[in-house]
Design a protein around this motif. Sequence first.
Motif, mmCIF file in Angstrom:
data_model
loop_
_atom_site.group_PDB
_atom_site.id
_atom_site.type_symbol
_atom_site.label_atom_id
_atom_site.label_comp_id
_atom_site.label_asym_id
_atom_site.label_seq_id
_atom_site.Cartn_x
_atom_site.Cartn_y
_atom_site.Cartn_z
ATOM 1 N N ARG A 17 0.840 -1.211 0.000
ATOM 2 C CA ARG A 17 0.000 0.000 0.000
ATOM 3 C C ARG A 17 0.868 1.251 0.000
ATOM 4 N NH1 ARG A 17 -4.211 -2.059 3.997
ATOM 5 N NH2 ARG A 17 -4.746 0.100 4.436
ATOM 6 N N THR A 18 1.959 1.188 -0.780
ATOM 7 C CA THR A 18 2.858 2.345 -0.854
ATOM 8 C C THR A 18 2.122 3.585 -1.335
ATOM 9 O OG1 THR A 18 4.676 0.859 -1.381
ATOM 10 C CG2 THR A 18 5.030 3.175 -1.860
ATOM 11 N N ALA A 19 1.256 3.417 -2.321
ATOM 12 C CA ALA A 19 0.572 4.592 -2.890
ATOM 13 C C ALA A 19 -0.282 5.267 -1.822
ATOM 14 C CB ALA A 19 -0.278 4.165 -4.081
ATOM 15 N N GLU A 20 -0.948 4.452 -1.010
ATOM 16 C CA GLU A 20 -1.787 5.012 0.061
ATOM 17 C C GLU A 20 -0.914 5.754 1.084
ATOM 18 O OE1 GLU A 20 -4.430 2.102 1.953
ATOM 19 O OE2 GLU A 20 -4.120 3.155 3.855
ATOM 20 N N GLU A 45 2.001 7.132 0.475
ATOM 21 C CA GLU A 45 2.482 8.385 -0.143
ATOM 22 C C GLU A 45 1.396 9.458 -0.104
ATOM 23 O OE1 GLU A 45 5.792 6.569 -3.267
ATOM 24 O OE2 GLU A 45 3.763 6.999 -3.983
ATOM 25 N N ALA A 46 0.159 9.041 -0.382
ATOM 26 C CA ALA A 46 -0.948 10.009 -0.354
ATOM 27 C C ALA A 46 -1.113 10.577 1.058
ATOM 28 C CB ALA A 46 -2.235 9.331 -0.810
ATOM 29 N N ARG A 47 -0.916 9.700 2.039
ATOM 30 C CA ARG A 47 -1.059 10.157 3.431
ATOM 31 C C ARG A 47 0.038 11.169 3.772
ATOM 32 N NH1 ARG A 47 -2.044 5.164 5.503
ATOM 33 N NH2 ARG A 47 -0.054 4.917 6.565
ATOM 34 N N CYS A 92 2.075 -4.464 13.221
ATOM 35 C CA CYS A 92 2.634 -4.643 11.868
ATOM 36 C C CYS A 92 1.522 -5.000 10.876
ATOM 37 C CB CYS A 92 3.705 -5.730 11.900
ATOM 38 S SG CYS A 92 4.471 -5.977 10.297
ATOM 39 N N ASN A 93 1.316 -4.157 9.896
ATOM 40 C CA ASN A 93 0.307 -4.384 8.844
ATOM 41 C C ASN A 93 0.656 -3.466 7.676
ATOM 42 O OD1 ASN A 93 -1.808 -2.030 8.472
ATOM 43 N ND2 ASN A 93 -1.305 -2.042 10.654
ATOM 44 N N PRO A 94 0.116 -3.758 6.470
ATOM 45 C CA PRO A 94 0.558 -2.991 5.299
ATOM 46 C C PRO A 94 -0.079 -1.612 5.181
ATOM 47 C CG PRO A 94 -1.112 -4.565 4.667
ATOM 48 C CD PRO A 94 -0.822 -4.830 6.117
ATOM 49 N N GLY A 95 -1.112 -1.334 5.997
ATOM 50 C CA GLY A 95 -1.820 -0.073 5.836
ATOM 51 C C GLY A 95 -1.314 1.019 6.758
ATOM 52 N N THR A 96 -1.236 0.714 8.042
ATOM 53 C CA THR A 96 -0.992 1.781 9.011
ATOM 54 C C THR A 96 0.323 1.662 9.762
ATOM 55 O OG1 THR A 96 -2.082 0.567 10.803
ATOM 56 C CG2 THR A 96 -3.481 2.010 9.457
ATOM 57 N N SER A 97 1.057 0.550 9.587
ATOM 58 C CA SER A 97 2.239 0.354 10.435
ATOM 59 C C SER A 97 3.092 -0.773 9.858
ATOM 60 C CB SER A 97 1.788 -0.005 11.869
ATOM 61 O OG SER A 97 2.867 -0.007 12.756
ATOM 62 N N TYR A 98 3.814 -0.484 8.795
ATOM 63 C CA TYR A 98 4.515 -1.577 8.111
ATOM 64 C C TYR A 98 5.902 -1.766 8.728
ATOM 65 C CZ TYR A 98 5.116 -4.778 4.143
ATOM 66 O OH TYR A 98 5.284 -5.876 3.365
#
Length: 403
Positions: free
Chosen positions: A73-76, A78-80, A307-313
């Motif tokens: 979720r790199t794009a998300e 980056e948007a953040r 650890c998760n791909p959205g909020t805390s990788y």
Amino acid sequence: MSTLITNIAELMTQDLEHRVLKDAAVVVEGERISWIGAAADAPAADDAVDVGGRAVLPGWVDSHTHLLFAGDRTAEFEARMAGESYAAGGIAVTMNATRATSDFDLTRLALGRVDEAVSQGTTYLETKTGYGLDVEHETRSARIASTVADQVTYLGAHLVPAGQDPEEYTSLVCGPMLDAVRPFVQWADVFCEEGAFTAEQSRRVLLACRDAGLGLRVHGNQLGEGPGVQLAVELGAASVDHVNYLATGDVDALAGTWTGWDAGTGSGSRGTVATCLPACDLSTRQPLAPARALLDAGVQLALASNCNPGTSYTSSMAFCVATAVLQMRLSVHEAVRAATYGGALALHKDTGNDADGERAVGSIAVGHRADLHVLNAPSATHLAYRPGMPLTYAVWRAGKQAR
Ligand SMILES: N=CN[C@@H](CCC(=O)O)C(=O)O
Ligand SMILES: [Zn+2]
């Protein structure tokens, strides 16, 4: 087979007496700790390891991760970083990628993430389902999770998949999905937040899961003041996680759950642990959880990676500890305690030294599981003094050297 680990400059036990021993040694026998004390008094053992004046802590207990996922979720992100807010809807991106991944690859990905965590000193970890979100894929995630993590949490109530009626989906989570995952999980969790599950839907899920014999956890008060904490307290959840936005009544309610607990002896009824997730707070640009106020009010605290791909990788518990000291005003001892003993408390693994293998984790004491983290530093203070540095020197997990 016994191993003497000696020449420990600082042994931060995180035991019930909060002991920090200087010039110490530990004896490991099989998977358990059989002796701790002054190095000068250490008994003979089959083998000896000289750690060269380094610090030893309990292995990290990471009580909140989401390791069963595929995709990116790199794009998300980056948007953040460009100013967008985090919203629960991003979970659907990971759900699609996860569903499209084979069992073999999903297992390989999860195992790789566990290896990353262990290589940084994590010796006991929980992980969640929550990126399958139908009966087939939640069950698959639960089954694979049970082969890679120490404890597994059912998070069918992570997001209502697009196009589904929220009440019907909640019924699925409380019924056929719960029945299917039940053999593989110990806990149930719900994302009780705007854009995810309402208080009423969350209560339905938690009650159904409690009736099925699962312990409860709640993702709550992450994106705004909300009902998560009060629901967790009302239903006797083991933890409420995130806790960024708390009203005074929330802090008091959490503190009240610990009145039947004797922190000095580790006895009495456990309350609801407040689990702070500082890596997530930074990655989502939310205010850091009020860990200092929670501790001062008498709430038991855990620190976890989320650890998760959205909020805390990241699975770096050392990063969480450093942030807790540098930004959340915990002492090093308090932060390490929250990342070891606090995690064990949240997972109900803080006690037990029976012959049947039910061994406590998160603290260094005779009879507890031999989960040790040797730092490449003379004291735990270096975790905050040298943030971001690779300070893991050696790791024992259940008595076996894992790094
Ligand atoms: N808050 C809910 N669940 C995860 C995020 C999941 C995601 O965005 O993929 C969390 O703990 O932050
Ligand atoms: Zn989470």
